[in-house]
Every structure is written in C-alpha cells, then in structure tokens.
Design an enzyme around this catalytic site. Structure first.
Site, mmCIF file in Angstrom:
data_model
loop_
_atom_site.group_PDB
_atom_site.id
_atom_site.type_symbol
_atom_site.label_atom_id
_atom_site.label_comp_id
_atom_site.label_asym_id
_atom_site.label_seq_id
_atom_site.Cartn_x
_atom_site.Cartn_y
_atom_site.Cartn_z
ATOM 1 N N HIS A 19 0.887 -1.280 0.128
ATOM 2 C CA HIS A 19 -0.108 0.030 -0.227
ATOM 3 C C HIS A 19 0.882 1.356 0.091
ATOM 4 C CE1 HIS A 19 -3.026 3.032 1.212
ATOM 5 N NE2 HIS A 19 -3.912 1.930 0.864
ATOM 6 N N ASP A 45 -8.094 -4.329 -0.716
ATOM 7 C CA ASP A 45 -8.407 -4.664 -2.020
ATOM 8 C C ASP A 45 -8.513 -6.118 -2.405
ATOM 9 O OD1 ASP A 45 -9.008 -1.720 -2.844
ATOM 10 O OD2 ASP A 45 -6.860 -1.398 -2.773
#
Length: 436
Positions: free
Chosen positions: A312, A370
């Site tokens: 991330h 995600d």
C-alpha cells in the site's frame, strides 16, 4: 488551518545570500511534526518541491489518522478494528460528519434523516436512457451525481449550515440508489425503488438484486458483510479522490459537483480500481499451478508482472483493514457454501505463497483491503465493473465529511499548487516566413 502554537523551530539559510527564515514546527494530536512553510516564498523567494504531495500536509483535519508504519487507522480517534466489529456504517457516518458516536436518540434521528432521502427525483430516471447500455457504471455515476445540483437548488448555499446538512443527507442517501440503478440499467432490469424499512447496506443489496416479479429477501450475513465493507472504505485521510473533493470545494463549488469530481478521481485503476485489478490478475494467472511461476516473474526485475492487492502507498507494514476483510471473506464464502471456486482457490493459494516467501516478507508486501474485497464481491455475484462503484458509495460519507470540515474552516483558501517550470525561457515571436 486552525492556528496552533509552535512546538519548535527550524532556521533555513539560503546559501550565497544574507537571507534566512525561521520555520515553525507544529504538532498535531498524534503523528509527526509539520513545518509551516507558508512564509518561505516571501522570506526566501523559493517554493518547496514535492511531486505527489507525499511529504506535504495540505490541510489540518480532525477526521482520520493513519500511521502507515504501525498499521493504524483511526476515525475521530476510534480504531477501525473496533468500528468494523462493533458499529454500523450509518453510526460511522455520523461519527465522521459530526465528530462523535451518536447516542440512541441521535442514532435514530440520523438514520431517519438519511433514509428519508433515499429516493431520487423522478426525472433523474430518464437520464439513464441517455447512456449507452454498455456504459461503465462509473461514467454513469459521474454524470448522475453531478446532475443532482440541477435538481436540489434548495441546498446549494454552502455558507448555510442547514444546506450543508441536508446536502450531506441527500448524498449519503441517494448515491446507493444511483449506483444500484446504474447496475440495473446495464443488465436491462427494472429499477427498484429503495425501501426505507431496510438497513443501509441491506437496502442497497435489495435495489441491486431484487426484481418486481417476486419477493426478495436480503441475506443478513451478506448485508452485514456489505455494511462492514462500507465501514472499511468510508474514509482514508487525504488520498487522491479526497484531495480532489477538497480542491474542488475550495473554489466554492457545490457539494454535488465536488463529490462527482471525487468519483471521477476514484475511477482511476491506481486508486478505486485496485480490487478490480486483483481479479484481472487472478484471471491472467489462470490456475493454481501457475501461481509460483507468476510470483517468480513478479520477483524478476526485468519482468513487467505486478502483484496486485499487496502492499500500500501509505501502509508500510500491514493494512489494518485487510485482517477484518479476510475474516469477512471467510464468513461470506462459508455462508454461500463456496468451496471449489477456481478463482477463489487461486487467490487463497496466492495469499499463502506470498505470505511465506522471504522476498515479499522482506518488502512488507502483505495483502491489502483490495485483495480480499474483490474476492468477497465476486463471491456475492457482483460484477467487477461495479467494484469501484461500491467503493464510491462507501467513500461518499468520507468525502462529504472532509468537504464539510474544509468549508467550516475560517482560514480556508482556494487550492493553488505551485510548480517547477522546465519549459523554454522567455523568447521573441518569430514570423512564419522566418522559421526554419
């Protein structure tokens, strides 16, 4: 920006000149100190250079705090883990908008305030007919949400607190209806009107899946999973789409236009489209047997293969939302009785190998939110084209909270980033007949 007392100073001297300036250091409640560089240009005649704003605070905010190194995400001080497990999406919406969790009376008033605005103006139905049937739902979302300002003229005065409040209710309430209708339009089914006797996530799933020909019962396990997905996506500090909303709002634009701008920003595959990219990656891998060769390609610096859904931009350790999403994933798969889905098996094997591989461990490439959300949504039968739309439904409350906070800041100024100009220096115009 709310003025705060300086907690220290930094003196900057411009080499080769007699110019110097003292920069104040300001502390937030938690997190690193920031240098107040607002007088840097007037004192030294220089700007700062920070592509992507990775080291620049563009505002101060009381809404969300992230510590990427420690994997911490707080909304108004509350850990995301506690909110996801113990709260509801509309409770979190109240928290983000108003600063505190509601008591019982406030909770009912807020929920009633949202749910009584779930219907959209009937003329908006006809807008959908102007889109091609195969239009991407995010294109529809940008257009229809932006058009709300043409229907609700009674709440466009951004200086009026009542107008800001009613606009917040309308956006939080109507975006799910707009999103569900975008889906229904794409598959040629009748639009389903909202049911205000259902919960927020439950109502959304009803509008997505019900048809007029027969009753539809929303599975409570799936409704709770959707509610949790929305909580986990409600706000995430000053990301690209939130910054877009704030920058648009700094011009005085109405909230419907600002949220439409946020939706457009979210559409990018590097932002809201990441979970869709995860499923595309899994489809390209194809089978469980191909997982290890694929990961070998990822580790090859000469290869263009990318591991989607891991790591991330902000979280340098682990994404705190991912652990909650992983548990939710197993709940959903168990409820639906899915045991032998090839793509889900593939995802589980990819996760297992990546988490045990020293290459990915050393680089702290852990699964992010995600990775799991794409698997859950696929298992629930939601097409990949709707993944980013669901993200927009959840993030609307974060956007409108950030917009509201910005508008209510008395020191707010129109956003105006600077640049480093690298083009041609000043030069004289050359007539056409003298150009080589």
């Amino acid at each position: 920006m709310t003025e705060q007392a300086a907690t220290g100073t930094v003196t900057i001297t411009l080499d080769g000149t007699n110019k110097s300036t003292t920069i104040k250091l300001i502390d937030g409640t938690i997190g690193p100190s920031v240098a107040d560089i607002r007088k840097l240009y007037s004192d030294l005649g220089i700007f700062t250079y920070d592509p992507g704003y990775g080291g620049t605070a563009a505002c101060d905010s009381k809404i969300t705090y992230i510590d990427g190194d420690e994997g911490i995400l707080l909304h108004r001080g509350y850990p995301i883990e506690q909110l996801a497990e113990q709260s509801t999406f509309l409770e979190v919406a109240h928290l983000l908008l108003n600063g505190e969790l509601p008591n019982a009376a406030e909770k009912k008033e807020f929920e009633d305030g949202v749910m009584r605005h779930t219907m959209v103006h009937e003329q908006i139905r006809s807008m959908y007919q102007g889109f091609r049937r195969d239009a991407h739902p995010m294109a529809v979302m940008c257009g229809v949400v932006g058009a709300l300002s043409a229907f609700y003229h009674d709440s466009l005065d951004i200086t009026n607190p009542d107008h800001r409040r009613i606009s917040a209710f309308r956006l939080i309430a109507k975006v799910p209806t707009i999103a569900a209708w975008a889906y229904k339009y794409s598959i040629g089914q009748p639009f389903m009107y909202p049911r205000n006797d259902l919960g927020y996530a439950e109502n959304f799933l009803y509008m997505m899946n019900a048809v007029p020909a027969e009753p539809y019962h929303v599975n409570p396990i799936l409704a709770r999973a959707m509610d949790r997905i929305m909580i986990l996506h409600a706000d995430h500090e000053q990301n690209a789409s939130t910054s877009t909303v704030r920058l648009s709002g700094s011009t005085g634009a109405n909230p419907f236009a600002c949220i439409a701008a946020g939706i457009a920003s979210l559409w990018g595959p590097a932002h809201g489209g990441a979970n869709e990219a995860v499923l595309k990656m899994l489809a390209e891998i194809g089978t469980v047997e191909n997982v290890k060769p694929f990961l070998d390609q990822v580790k090859d610096k000469n290869s263009h293969s990318r591991l989607m859904g891991f790591g991330h931009r902000v979280y340098k350790n682990f994404d705190p939302r991912a652990k909650i999403m992983a548990a939710t994933c197993h709940e959903v798969l168990g409820e639906l009785g899915i045991k032998n889905d090839p793509m889900l098996d593939l995802a589980i094997e990819l996760e297992r190998i990546a988490l045990s591989d020293d290459y990915f461990i050393a680089r702290k490439l852990y699964p992010n939110v995600d990775f799991y959300s794409g698997i859950i949504l696929k298992a629930m039968g939601i097409p990949t084209s709707m993944f980013t739309v669901l993200f927009a439904v959840a993030r609307t409350v974060g956007w409108i909270s950030q917009w509201k906070e910005m508008i209510e800041d008395p020191s707010q100024r129109i956003g105006r980033p600077r640049q480093v100009y690298t083009g041609a220096p000043q030069r004289d115009f050359v007539p056409l007949d003298k150009r080589g």
